[in-house]
Enzyme design. Structure first.
Site, PDB file in Angstrom:
ATOM      1  N   GLU A 144       0.804  -1.220   0.000  1.00 12.15           N
ATOM      2  CA  GLU A 144       0.000   0.000   0.000  1.00 12.15           C
ATOM      3  C   GLU A 144       0.838   1.271   0.000  1.00 12.15           C
ATOM      4  O   GLU A 144       0.508   2.236  -0.688  1.00 12.15           O
ATOM      5  CB  GLU A 144      -0.971   0.006   1.191  1.00 12.15           C
ATOM      6  CG  GLU A 144      -2.165  -0.935   1.046  1.00 12.15           C
ATOM      7  CD  GLU A 144      -1.841  -2.400   1.272  1.00 12.15           C
ATOM      8  OE1 GLU A 144      -0.706  -2.718   1.664  1.00 12.15           O
ATOM      9  OE2 GLU A 144      -2.729  -3.240   1.059  1.00 12.15           O
ATOM     10  N   HIS A 204     -11.042  -5.892   9.311  1.00 13.19           N
ATOM     11  CA  HIS A 204     -11.655  -5.742   7.991  1.00 13.19           C
ATOM     12  C   HIS A 204     -13.035  -5.100   8.067  1.00 13.19           C
ATOM     13  O   HIS A 204     -13.858  -5.299   7.189  1.00 13.19           O
ATOM     14  CB  HIS A 204     -11.786  -7.113   7.298  1.00 13.19           C
ATOM     15  CG  HIS A 204     -10.492  -7.733   6.900  1.00 13.19           C
ATOM     16  ND1 HIS A 204      -9.631  -8.289   7.806  1.00 13.19           N
ATOM     17  CD2 HIS A 204      -9.894  -7.874   5.686  1.00 13.19           C
ATOM     18  CE1 HIS A 204      -8.561  -8.753   7.165  1.00 13.19           C
ATOM     19  NE2 HIS A 204      -8.699  -8.505   5.881  1.00 13.19           N
TER      20      HIS A 204
END
Ligand SMILES: Cc1ncc(C[n+]2csc(CCOP(=O)(O)OP(=O)(O)O)c2C)c(N)n1
Lengths: 333, 344
Positions: free
Chosen positions: A70, A139
């Site tokens: 990322e 998540h």
């Protein structure tokens, strides 16, 4: 129905997912500088299938699968934007944004300012938020407050298919960095969406999704739909005005203030932790501007300051729903 | 400023001029900082001039570079204007960043200089992104990231190299191994002898060169640029060099001694190259003297101009945030100041 929809011409019923994909498809067709990158966005279609089949039309150069890094690919998006590209970067789950935080906060958000305005930063970061999938804390987070709080970033969080399309298109066209927060449990939600490729929704404009006289409910993302349902259920008890701010930063204070001037009552419902967050910002602005219009203390509906737990029994406990909005409405009337 | 063609006598003299311009600018900046004239931190590049100038000589003017907190040398090597740089060091409105960046953030995106950077290791991902733009536009540009030996320990540097290598982007990763990350020597930060070994993990060429020799740097980067433009992807270069001054101005440097500094000064990049040009009959001491005088005068003029320049107006603090301003910020420009003064 929001004003854009009334004036936007032809519409088609589509899901939030399809609306987002159409937004990207139209902008990819319109502008060669636009490209999409992220983990598994190509052939796989994105973990939530939002990019779907785009790779078939636009190829791997424009729908780029990235390594799982990322910081690297968000940073590359920032560097690409500073040099004239218009990247749309997908970060699979917003919980992972922390991994790329440096590039977002110190580079993307500050470059224009620190360079004295001498660069544009036309990067869009799309990411998913929210619980409800029994996916546990890593998540399921809703982190938009971090970024709406951070100077130099624009942040939007659509609650309807039309908003999803119109806001993502504006984000891609914007010369400023815009983060698009997509609640993952509303990807299947359907609604009317304008088909005109020139249809966009300006950043910084709220939408009055339902007009009402008694209580203003400012709701975001999934809670927009649930509050609209609640409003119909509660029609005999109270007439709710439902506002989707859509854009968290800039935030359309005026539309909310105008509503509070009419109703005198405010509930703010957003699926994020309650302390120091999105709710607090809306409340603060209304207290600053419309304190004397208020007939009752304001109520907030959000996540208690917990993470999102795994067990269905626990997750259902902490994630706010229309029922929680009802309780809050009951408090103010 | 003219591009530097090291294949010509003119180009070689220009390389020497540019190295000396960095030295003179930084001598001045060091003095001004010591005199309390300059706000903030100042990190000097003195000693490392051959790396910046050698690399810039190998690049074309519209290639991109990313820089570090030690960015003056990269700016000057890239051809930025010392008057606007000095104004930025003073925090004046006519500086490169309108006084919002300072020494650590000088940028000129139009010139392909994507910013000095206060975050160690943040430049390489940006360079990978610039290389991606170049690759997408197929426009014969490369992006070169300068970064320090300390930065090689940062995860995002490796992510950037991996991404550029995997995608075959026209990027060049150039480590300036000046032997220290702040006060910690290179060998305490890395478990490898040469940082260029990093390249192996990404299956790209990597080599270590003499960073005190401008020609060696120019040759290595020229080679890397050719590879990049041929579509063969990035190269990882480690240039061995040394910073003469402390990590920042005011650093008391308990981590090294004068002897070590003196040993490196023996290999001074400017003296070395000047001597080489003299030996080859391309330059005389007198000619070098006049280059010095000319550049010293340029720097003096830059300082005087910066001293006399206007500071930014208070309301400028609320500008340059966005291409399309947010009402949230715009309102502050209208508010009265706490001290009762006027912002406008
Ligand atoms: C992310 C980050 N961590 C720490 C620092 C503080 N810091 C500034 S420069 C520096 C040393 C960098 O060493 P190196 O990369 O070798 O560059 P050099 O200073 O030697 O040119 C440190 C630790 C920083 N600016 N950014």
């Amino acid at each position: 129905m929001s004003t854009e929809l009334e004036t936007a011409g032809e519409t088609e019923t589509m899901t939030v997912r399809e609306a987002l994909r159409e937004a990207m498809r139209e902008e990819l067709r319109r502008d060669e500088d636009v490209f999409v990158m992220g983990e598994d966005v190509g052939t796989f279609g994105g973990v939530f299938q939002v990019t779907g089949d785009l790779v078939e039309e636009f190829g791997e150069e424009r729908i780029r699968d990235t390594p799982i890094s990322e910081a690297g690919f968000v940073g590359a998006g920032v560097g690409a934007a500073a040099t004239g590209s218009r990247p749309v970067v997908e970060v699979m789950f917003s919980d992972f944004l922390g991994v790329s935080m440096e590039q977002i906060t110190n580079q993307m958000a500050k470059m224009r300012y620190m360079f004295g305005g001498k660069t544009e930063m036309p990067v869009t970061i799309r990411t998913t938020e929210g619980g409800g999938q029994r996916a546990a804390s890593q998540h399921s987070g809703t982190v938009h407050t971090w970024f709406a709080h951070f100077p130099g970033i624009k942040a939007v969080a659509p609650g309807t298919p039309a908003a999803a399309k119109g806001l993502l298109k504006s984000a891609i066209r914007s010369n400023d960095p815009v983060m698009v927060f997509e609640n993952k449990v509303i990807y299947e939600q359907e609604g009317e969406v304008p088909t005109d490729p020139d249809f966009t929704i300006p950043l910084g404009e709220a939408s009055v999704e339902r007009e009402g006289e008694d209580v203003t409910v400012v709701a975001t993302q999934r809670l927009v739909g649930e509050t609209l349902e609640l409003a119909e259920d509660m029609a005999d008890e109270a007439d709710l005005e439902v506002i989707d701010p859509r854009s968290l930063y800039p935030l359309d204070t005026e539309t909310i203030a105008e509503s509070v001037r009419k109703t005198g009552r405010l509930v703010v419902a957003d699926e994020s932790p309650l302390s120091y967050g999105t709710h607090a910002e809306v409340v603060a602005r209304i207290v600053e501007e419309e304190f004397f219009s208020l007939d009752a203390p304001i109520q907030r509906v959000g996540v208690a300051d917990t993470h999102i737990p795994f067990s269905p029994d626990l997750e259902d406990e902490v994630i706010p729903t229309g029922d929680d909005v009802r309780e809050a409405v009951d408090q103010v009337i | 400023m003219p591009p530097i063609d090291m294949g010509t006598e003119e180009g070689r003299i220009e390389a020497l001029r540019r190295m000396y311009r960095i030295r003179a600018f930084e001598d001045a900046a060091g003095d001004l900082f010591a005199d309390g004239e300059l706000p903030g931190f100042v990190h000097l590049y003195k000693g490392e001039e051959a790396v910046g100038v050698g690399a810039a000589a190998a690049l074309e003017p519209d290639d991109y570079i990313t820089s570090t907190h030690r960015g003056h040398g990269h700016c000057i090597a890239k051809g930025l204007d010392t008057e606007k740089m000095m104004a930025e060091l003073y925090g004046k409105a006519n500086g490169y960043c309108n006084g919002k960046g300072g020494s650590m953030h000088i940028a000129d995106v139009e010139a392909g200089m994507l910013g000095a950077n206060g975050i160690v290791g943040a430049g390489p991902p940006l360079a990978t992104g610039a290389a991606l733009t170049a690759h997408r536009n197929d426009d014969d540009r490369v992006a070169l990231a300068f970064f320090g030996d300390g930065a090689v320990a940062q995860g995002q540097v490796h992510e950037a190299v991996n991404l550029a290598a995997t995608w075959g982007l026209p990027a060049i990763f150039l480590v300036e191994n000046n032997q220290y990350g702040e006060g910690t020597p290179m060998e305490k930060q890395h478990n490898v002898e040469n940082l260029s070994e990093t390249a192996e993990a990404y299956n790209i060429p990597g080599f270590t060169i003499d960073g005190m020799d401008v020609t060696a740097v120019e040759e290595a980067v020229t080679e890397a640029r050719k590879r990049a433009l041929a579509g063969d992807g990035p190269t990882f270069i480690e240039a061995d060099t040394y910073r003469y001054e402390g990590h920042f101005e005011g650093d008391h440097q308990p981590y090294r001694d004068e002897e070590e500094i003196e040993a490196w000064r023996e290999k001074d990049p400017i003296d070395q190259f000047k001597q080489r040009l003299i030996d080859r009959g391309e330059l005389t001491e007198d000619e070098f003297e006049s280059i010095r005088e000319e550049i010293d005068a340029e720097i003096d003029a830059a300082i005087e101009s910066a001293q006399q320049a206007d500071p930014p107006e208070p309301h400028e603090a609320y500008e340059d945030m966005f291409a399309e301003p947010a009402p949230e910020i715009a309102q502050f420009a209208e508010l009265p100041r706490a001290d009762g003064g006027d912002r406008r």
